[in-house]
Design an enzyme around this catalytic site. Structure first.
Site, PDB file in Angstrom:
ATOM      1  N   ASP A   1       0.855  -1.185   0.000  1.00  0.00           N
ATOM      2  CA  ASP A   1       0.000   0.000   0.000  1.00  0.00           C
ATOM      3  C   ASP A   1       0.889   1.233   0.000  1.00  0.00           C
ATOM      4  OD1 ASP A   1      -2.410  -1.413   0.091  1.00  0.00           O
ATOM      5  OD2 ASP A   1      -2.465  -1.429   2.274  1.00  0.00           O
TER       6      ASP A   1
ATOM      7  N   ASP B   1      -7.295  -1.458  -4.347  1.00  0.00           N
ATOM      8  CA  ASP B   1      -8.328  -1.087  -3.373  1.00  0.00           C
ATOM      9  C   ASP B   1      -9.304  -0.073  -3.968  1.00  0.00           C
ATOM     10  OD1 ASP B   1      -7.026  -2.723  -1.514  1.00  0.00           O
ATOM     11  OD2 ASP B   1      -5.866  -1.059  -0.679  1.00  0.00           O
TER      12      ASP B   1
END
Length: 162
Positions: A124, A142
């Site tokens: 991330d 995401d």
């Protein structure tokens, strides 16, 4: 909708999204500082490399490693296989539904790939917000999952014609 149409749409969405997500994760791995977020646009956007061993917003980070494997690799893998089967075999779904579920599938596959090759962690690197009101740290996959879910929700909210 014909099976070839569904297959091609799912394949194209997956190819584009997984390619984009994995490319951005490669850049994040190679060029972003570890454990440090750089701020941009008056702190609306923060970018920095991190690895998430949990799910959305770190949910499940504290689970034992074996439990995380079963939940985030085995169960998610079975879910993604079932979703692909549904995408290809369900001829009654709308174009909105096919596109939205293809986004969810593609984002899920890209994060699933991360878990398999990155020792159970997902890369991330993005965070947005104003002041102390901020999102969790996330990635392109995401975003695709969330956009797919929103498309599904909003396409169900439109009034039905009689």
């Amino acid at each position: 909708m014909k099976i070839w149409t569904r297959t091609i749409i799912t394949f194209v969405v997956s190819l584009l999204l997984i390619g984009c997500d994995q490319t951005t994760k490669t850049f994040a791995t190679e060029y972003l500082p570890k454990a440090k977020m750089d701020s941009y646009y008056f702190d609306l956007l923060r970018i920095g490399y991190t690895e998430n061993i949990g799910a959305f917003l770190g949910l499940g980070n504290n689970l034992p490693e074996q439990t995380r494997f079963w939940v985030f690799v085995v169960v998610v893998g079975i879910f993604l296989a079932g979703l692909l089967w549904y995408l290809i075999t369900n001829s009654k779904q709308s174009m909105h539904s096919l596109f939205a579920l293809s986004l969810v599938f593609s984002g899920g596959v890209s994060n699933f790939y991360d878990r398999v090759v990155n020792n159970g962690a997902v890369i991330d690197f993005l965070n947005v917000g104003v002041g102390t009101i901020r999102t969790g740290i996330f990635n392109v996959a995401d975003i695709a999952i969330m956009v797919g879910v929103f498309i599904l929700i909003f396409s169900q909210m439109k009034p039905k014609t009689q």
